[in-house]
Design a protein around this motif. Structure first.
Motif, PDB file in Angstrom:
ATOM      1  N   ALA A  26      -6.292  11.589   2.651  1.00  0.00           N
ATOM      2  CA  ALA A  26      -7.713  11.546   3.014  1.00  0.00           C
ATOM      3  C   ALA A  26      -8.086  12.862   3.680  1.00  0.00           C
ATOM      4  N   ILE A  27      -9.333  13.272   3.474  1.00  0.00           N
ATOM      5  CA  ILE A  27      -9.791  14.536   4.055  1.00  0.00           C
ATOM      6  C   ILE A  27     -10.992  14.310   4.970  1.00  0.00           C
ATOM      7  N   SER A  28     -11.188  15.252   5.882  1.00  0.00           N
ATOM      8  CA  SER A  28     -12.283  15.177   6.856  1.00  0.00           C
ATOM      9  C   SER A  28     -13.616  15.546   6.211  1.00  0.00           C
ATOM     10  N   LYS A  29     -14.701  15.349   6.973  1.00  0.00           N
ATOM     11  CA  LYS A  29     -16.030  15.738   6.476  1.00  0.00           C
ATOM     12  C   LYS A  29     -16.084  17.233   6.173  1.00  0.00           C
ATOM     13  N   LYS A  30     -15.490  18.062   7.048  1.00  0.00           N
ATOM     14  CA  LYS A  30     -15.504  19.512   6.826  1.00  0.00           C
ATOM     15  C   LYS A  30     -14.759  19.875   5.549  1.00  0.00           C
ATOM     16  N   GLU A  31     -13.598  19.240   5.362  1.00  0.00           N
ATOM     17  CA  GLU A  31     -12.828  19.496   4.144  1.00  0.00           C
ATOM     18  C   GLU A  31     -13.587  19.009   2.910  1.00  0.00           C
ATOM     19  N   MET A  32     -14.248  17.863   3.047  1.00  0.00           N
ATOM     20  CA  MET A  32     -15.042  17.324   1.942  1.00  0.00           C
ATOM     21  C   MET A  32     -16.186  18.271   1.609  1.00  0.00           C
ATOM     22  N   SER A  33     -16.798  18.850   2.632  1.00  0.00           N
ATOM     23  CA  SER A  33     -17.874  19.809   2.432  1.00  0.00           C
ATOM     24  C   SER A  33     -17.369  21.016   1.633  1.00  0.00           C
ATOM     25  N   ARG A  34     -16.212  21.545   2.026  1.00  0.00           N
ATOM     26  CA  ARG A  34     -15.636  22.681   1.297  1.00  0.00           C
ATOM     27  C   ARG A  34     -15.249  22.274  -0.127  1.00  0.00           C
ATOM     28  N   GLU A  35     -14.701  21.079  -0.291  1.00  0.00           N
ATOM     29  CA  GLU A  35     -14.241  20.598  -1.601  1.00  0.00           C
ATOM     30  C   GLU A  35     -15.403  20.437  -2.580  1.00  0.00           C
ATOM     31  N   THR A  36     -16.524  19.902  -2.110  1.00  0.00           N
ATOM     32  CA  THR A  36     -17.639  19.567  -3.007  1.00  0.00           C
ATOM     33  C   THR A  36     -18.744  20.621  -3.035  1.00  0.00           C
ATOM     34  N   GLY A  37     -18.763  21.495  -2.028  1.00  0.00           N
ATOM     35  CA  GLY A  37     -19.850  22.466  -1.945  1.00  0.00           C
ATOM     36  C   GLY A  37     -21.114  21.883  -1.341  1.00  0.00           C
ATOM     37  N   LEU A  38     -21.028  20.640  -0.828  1.00  0.00           N
ATOM     38  CA  LEU A  38     -22.175  20.009  -0.157  1.00  0.00           C
ATOM     39  C   LEU A  38     -22.036  20.209   1.350  1.00  0.00           C
ATOM     40  N   SER A  39     -23.147  20.417   2.029  1.00  0.00           N
ATOM     41  CA  SER A  39     -23.078  20.578   3.481  1.00  0.00           C
ATOM     42  C   SER A  39     -22.696  19.247   4.135  1.00  0.00           C
ATOM     43  N   VAL A  40     -22.186  19.332   5.362  1.00  0.00           N
ATOM     44  CA  VAL A  40     -21.831  18.129   6.112  1.00  0.00           C
ATOM     45  C   VAL A  40     -23.075  17.255   6.300  1.00  0.00           C
ATOM     46  N   SER A  41     -24.232  17.873   6.554  1.00  0.00           N
ATOM     47  CA  SER A  41     -25.450  17.075   6.744  1.00  0.00           C
ATOM     48  C   SER A  41     -25.871  16.374   5.444  1.00  0.00           C
ATOM     49  N   THR A  42     -25.651  17.018   4.301  1.00  0.00           N
ATOM     50  CA  THR A  42     -25.932  16.366   3.017  1.00  0.00           C
ATOM     51  C   THR A  42     -24.978  15.198   2.800  1.00  0.00           C
ATOM     52  N   LEU A  43     -23.706  15.388   3.118  1.00  0.00           N
ATOM     53  CA  LEU A  43     -22.732  14.295   3.013  1.00  0.00           C
ATOM     54  C   LEU A  43     -23.154  13.123   3.897  1.00  0.00           C
ATOM     55  N   ASP A  44     -23.587  13.428   5.128  1.00  0.00           N
ATOM     56  CA  ASP A  44     -24.048  12.379   6.050  1.00  0.00           C
ATOM     57  C   ASP A  44     -25.247  11.634   5.465  1.00  0.00           C
ATOM     58  N   ARG A  45     -26.198  12.383   4.910  1.00  0.00           N
ATOM     59  CA  ARG A  45     -27.403  11.778   4.337  1.00  0.00           C
ATOM     60  C   ARG A  45     -27.046  10.882   3.140  1.00  0.00           C
ATOM     61  N   LEU A  46     -26.158  11.356   2.269  1.00  0.00           N
ATOM     62  CA  LEU A  46     -25.714  10.550   1.120  1.00  0.00           C
ATOM     63  C   LEU A  46     -25.049   9.261   1.589  1.00  0.00           C
ATOM     64  N   ARG A  47     -24.207   9.378   2.611  1.00  0.00           N
ATOM     65  CA  ARG A  47     -23.497   8.206   3.142  1.00  0.00           C
ATOM     66  C   ARG A  47     -24.481   7.190   3.694  1.00  0.00           C
TER      67      ARG A  47
END
Length: 81
Positions: A26-47
């Motif tokens: 499992a990866i963190s939000k920061k790692e997920m951001s780097r992996e997908t190219g989406l910002s952490v705030s975009t990931l939060d909004r999607l979630r």
């Protein structure tokens, strides 16, 4: 095995590539951001909207993204484009 029958071959290949890259399941939000190219705030909004990749809640509102969920997300997203 049961795990292999649940995952498609594309998901398995994607999971193995992600695991080889990250060396954990499992990866963190920061790692997920780097992996997908989406910002952490975009990931939060999607979630919050119930969209995007599956995740697990950890402790004090911390979130982790299991690589298996990311593999499913990638293969599903690629197949539907």
């Amino acid at each position: 095995s049961i795990k292999e029958s649940i995952m498609s071959s594309e998901e398995k290949i994607t999971f193995e590539a992600l695991y080889a890259k990250h060396k954990k399941i499992a990866i963190s939000k920061k790692e997920m951001s780097r992996e997908t190219g989406l910002s952490v705030s975009t990931l939060d909004r999607l979630r919050r909207a119930g969209l995007g990749c599956g995740y697990i809640q950890q402790g004090q509102g911390d979130v982790a993204y299991p690589l298996l969920e990311l593999a499913k997300y990638y293969t599903h997203t690629i197949q539907t484009l």
